[in-house]
Design a protein around this motif. Sequence first.
Motif, short mmCIF file in Angstrom:
data_model
loop_
_atom_site.label_atom_id
_atom_site.label_comp_id
_atom_site.label_asym_id
_atom_site.label_seq_id
_atom_site.Cartn_x
_atom_site.Cartn_y
_atom_site.Cartn_z
N ALA A 99 15.55 1.33 2.26
CA ALA A 99 16.29 0.56 3.26
C ALA A 99 16.13 1.18 4.66
CB ALA A 99 17.76 0.46 2.89
N ALA A 100 16.21 2.50 4.74
CA ALA A 100 16.07 3.18 6.03
C ALA A 100 14.66 2.98 6.59
CB ALA A 100 16.37 4.67 5.88
N VAL A 101 13.66 3.06 5.75
CA VAL A 101 12.27 2.88 6.20
C VAL A 101 12.03 1.44 6.63
CG1 VAL A 101 9.86 2.91 5.46
CG2 VAL A 101 11.35 4.83 4.92
N ALA A 102 12.57 0.48 5.92
CA ALA A 102 12.40 -0.92 6.31
C ALA A 102 13.01 -1.16 7.70
CB ALA A 102 13.04 -1.84 5.28
N GLY A 103 14.17 -0.59 7.95
CA GLY A 103 14.80 -0.73 9.27
C GLY A 103 14.00 -0.03 10.34
N ALA A 104 13.52 1.17 10.05
CA ALA A 104 12.73 1.92 11.03
C ALA A 104 11.42 1.21 11.33
CB ALA A 104 12.46 3.33 10.51
N ALA A 105 10.81 0.61 10.32
CA ALA A 105 9.55 -0.10 10.53
C ALA A 105 9.76 -1.30 11.46
CB ALA A 105 8.97 -0.56 9.19
N ALA A 106 10.86 -2.01 11.30
CA ALA A 106 11.15 -3.15 12.18
C ALA A 106 11.32 -2.70 13.63
CB ALA A 106 12.40 -3.88 11.69
N GLN A 132 6.96 -4.91 3.58
CA GLN A 132 7.50 -4.25 2.40
C GLN A 132 7.05 -5.09 1.20
OE1 GLN A 132 11.76 -3.89 2.51
NE2 GLN A 132 11.80 -2.36 0.91
N GLN A 133 6.49 -4.45 0.20
CA GLN A 133 5.96 -5.17 -0.96
C GLN A 133 7.09 -5.84 -1.72
OE1 GLN A 133 2.73 -3.19 -2.92
NE2 GLN A 133 3.37 -3.98 -4.91
N MET A 134 6.93 -7.10 -2.06
CA MET A 134 7.99 -7.86 -2.71
C MET A 134 8.27 -7.40 -4.13
SD MET A 134 7.45 -11.71 -1.24
CE MET A 134 8.93 -12.32 -1.99
N ASP A 135 7.22 -7.08 -4.89
CA ASP A 135 7.43 -6.72 -6.29
C ASP A 135 7.63 -5.22 -6.50
OD1 ASP A 135 4.83 -6.03 -5.71
OD2 ASP A 135 4.01 -6.76 -7.60
N ASP A 136 7.59 -4.44 -5.43
CA ASP A 136 7.87 -3.01 -5.48
C ASP A 136 8.42 -2.61 -4.12
OD1 ASP A 136 7.98 -0.25 -5.63
OD2 ASP A 136 6.00 -0.03 -6.55
N ALA A 137 9.72 -2.71 -3.95
CA ALA A 137 10.37 -2.53 -2.65
C ALA A 137 10.23 -1.13 -2.08
CB ALA A 137 11.86 -2.89 -2.77
N TRP A 138 9.58 -0.23 -2.79
CA TRP A 138 9.39 1.13 -2.30
C TRP A 138 8.03 1.30 -1.65
CZ3 TRP A 138 11.14 3.49 -7.56
CH2 TRP A 138 12.49 3.17 -7.78
N LYS A 139 7.19 0.26 -1.67
CA LYS A 139 5.86 0.33 -1.07
C LYS A 139 5.82 -0.46 0.24
CE LYS A 139 3.17 0.94 -5.29
NZ LYS A 139 2.14 0.35 -6.15
N PHE A 140 5.14 0.12 1.22
CA PHE A 140 5.03 -0.49 2.54
C PHE A 140 3.57 -0.49 2.98
CE2 PHE A 140 9.31 0.96 2.18
CZ PHE A 140 10.08 0.06 2.90
N VAL A 141 3.22 -1.46 3.84
CA VAL A 141 1.90 -1.54 4.46
C VAL A 141 2.11 -1.81 5.95
CG1 VAL A 141 -0.26 -2.85 4.59
CG2 VAL A 141 0.85 -2.49 2.37
N HIS A 142 1.38 -1.07 6.78
CA HIS A 142 1.36 -1.33 8.22
C HIS A 142 -0.06 -1.74 8.58
CE1 HIS A 142 5.19 0.87 9.52
NE2 HIS A 142 5.15 0.94 8.19
N LEU A 143 -0.20 -2.78 9.39
CA LEU A 143 -1.49 -3.23 9.88
C LEU A 143 -1.48 -3.16 11.40
CD1 LEU A 143 -1.96 -6.39 7.64
CD2 LEU A 143 -2.99 -4.13 7.33
#
Length: 83
Positions: free
Chosen positions: A17-24, A44-55
């Motif tokens: 949750a903290a990383v998702a907020g920081a990424a935004a 944030q990956q839908m089927d694994d909420a702990w994985k993220f991708v930045h492009l």
Amino acid sequence: MPIYQSARYRVGPEAAAAVAGAAAVLVSYVSEYERGAMMYAAWQQMDDAWKFVHLFTFADEAAHGIQAPRPPYGFSGLCTDRS
């Protein structure tokens, strides 16, 4: 010539949750302050909420090399796997 870059990482469940907020916040910051950053997206990956991708897409090598100093976003130490 544009420069394309990506980053993939995984965080622990307590940090998602903290990383998702920081990424935004980071995406907004880059869009506003980093000239030459044509695109910066974080997902944030839908089927694994702990994985993220930045492009990232930068206009050219100069834009890629000269990025605005960024405030800390709390990512450090939260990644458990980077690929």
